[in-house]
Design a protein around this motif. Structure first.
Motif, PDB file in Angstrom:
ATOM      1  N   GLY A  71       0.739  -1.228  -0.089  1.00 14.06           N
ATOM      2  CA  GLY A  71       0.051   0.064  -0.048  1.00 14.06           C
ATOM      3  C   GLY A  71       0.721   1.140   0.007  1.00 14.06           C
ATOM      4  O   GLY A  71       2.185   1.176  -0.188  1.00 14.06           O
ATOM      5  N   LEU A  72       0.151   2.365   0.324  1.00 19.32           N
ATOM      6  CA  LEU A  72       0.999   3.743   0.288  1.00 19.32           C
ATOM      7  C   LEU A  72       0.792   3.953   1.593  1.00 19.32           C
ATOM      8  O   LEU A  72      -0.179   4.063   2.674  1.00 19.32           O
ATOM      9  CB  LEU A  72       0.041   4.468  -0.394  1.00 19.32           C
ATOM     10  CG  LEU A  72       0.253   6.035  -0.434  1.00 19.32           C
ATOM     11  CD1 LEU A  72       1.731   6.445  -0.988  1.00 19.32           C
ATOM     12  CD2 LEU A  72      -0.779   6.947  -0.978  1.00 19.32           C
ATOM     13  N   VAL A  73       2.169   4.425   2.255  1.00 22.40           N
ATOM     14  CA  VAL A  73       2.529   4.968   3.423  1.00 22.40           C
ATOM     15  C   VAL A  73       3.339   5.954   3.381  1.00 22.40           C
ATOM     16  O   VAL A  73       4.200   6.210   2.667  1.00 22.40           O
ATOM     17  CB  VAL A  73       2.803   3.718   4.349  1.00 22.40           C
ATOM     18  CG1 VAL A  73       4.371   3.111   3.812  1.00 22.40           C
ATOM     19  CG2 VAL A  73       3.159   4.158   5.957  1.00 22.40           C
ATOM     20  N   GLN A  74       3.315   6.767   4.601  1.00 20.72           N
ATOM     21  CA  GLN A  74       4.215   7.868   4.605  1.00 20.72           C
ATOM     22  C   GLN A  74       5.677   7.595   5.209  1.00 20.72           C
ATOM     23  O   GLN A  74       5.703   6.452   5.941  1.00 20.72           O
ATOM     24  CB  GLN A  74       3.897   9.003   5.643  1.00 20.72           C
ATOM     25  CG  GLN A  74       2.413   9.705   4.932  1.00 20.72           C
ATOM     26  CD  GLN A  74       2.210  10.904   5.883  1.00 20.72           C
ATOM     27  OE1 GLN A  74       2.161  10.981   7.116  1.00 20.72           O
ATOM     28  NE2 GLN A  74       1.511  11.894   5.364  1.00 20.72           N
ATOM     29  N   SER A  75       6.720   8.140   4.794  1.00 21.13           N
ATOM     30  CA  SER A  75       8.043   7.984   5.402  1.00 21.13           C
ATOM     31  C   SER A  75       7.895   7.888   6.638  1.00 21.13           C
ATOM     32  O   SER A  75       7.330   8.919   7.760  1.00 21.13           O
ATOM     33  CB  SER A  75       8.865   9.047   4.946  1.00 21.13           C
ATOM     34  OG  SER A  75      10.244   8.941   5.415  1.00 21.13           O
ATOM     35  N   GLY A  76       8.768   6.871   7.184  1.00 20.46           N
ATOM     36  CA  GLY A  76       8.610   6.644   8.622  1.00 20.46           C
ATOM     37  C   GLY A  76       7.652   5.511   9.251  1.00 20.46           C
ATOM     38  O   GLY A  76       7.613   5.080  10.464  1.00 20.46           O
ATOM     39  N   GLY A  77       6.567   5.272   8.216  1.00 22.44           N
ATOM     40  CA  GLY A  77       5.423   4.355   8.773  1.00 22.44           C
ATOM     41  C   GLY A  77       5.708   2.892   8.741  1.00 22.44           C
ATOM     42  O   GLY A  77       7.027   2.511   8.292  1.00 22.44           O
ATOM     43  N   SER A  78       4.792   2.288   8.579  1.00 23.20           N
ATOM     44  CA  SER A  78       5.020   0.617   8.679  1.00 23.20           C
ATOM     45  C   SER A  78       3.996  -0.163   7.714  1.00 23.20           C
ATOM     46  O   SER A  78       2.956   0.410   7.740  1.00 23.20           O
ATOM     47  CB  SER A  78       4.867  -0.082  10.221  1.00 23.20           C
ATOM     48  OG  SER A  78       6.107   0.395  11.078  1.00 23.20           O
TER      49      SER A  78
END
Length: 120
Positions: free
Chosen positions: A9-16
């Protein structure tokens, strides 16, 4: 022999994100499973692997951030990805290692992949 990835999926930088690989047709007690990724215009890159015995190896750039585990009873392998970076964006595939019980980063079969996109 079939491998099916999910969880991208799509996640922001720093996410999991946690990817799953459902394996059918052979037993995870006897086969090593690797994860590799491929981004547009880049070479395929092995992210890591889990041997039949459960020993894991990782690409240097993901050590400490990514963890591979498996549930032999469910014939499923997982790739937990933490502290994601934009450069981790790619299609991620799980694959049956040609080394059978051991990890060699050479594969006989792989799934269709799941897209991981990390935004900055």
């Amino acid at each position: 022999l079939r491998l099916v990835e999910s969880g991208g999926g799509l996640v922001q930088s720093g996410g999991s994100l946690r990817l799953s690989c459902a394996v059918s047709g052979w037993d995870l007690n006897t086969y090593a499973i690797g994860w590799f990724r491929q981004a547009p215009g880049k070479e395929r890159e092995t992210v890591g692997c889990i041997s039949a015995a459960g020993t894991t190896t990782y690409l240097e750039s993901v050590k400490g951030r990514f963890t591979i585990s498996k549930d032999n009873a469910k014939n499923t392998v997982f790739l937990q990805m933490n502290t994601l970076k934009p450069e981790d964006s790619a299609v991620y595939h799980c694959a049956a290692d040609r080394g059978l019980e051991s990890c060699t980063s050479e594969y006989d079969a792989w799934g269709q992949g799941t897209q991981v996109t990390v935004s900055s």
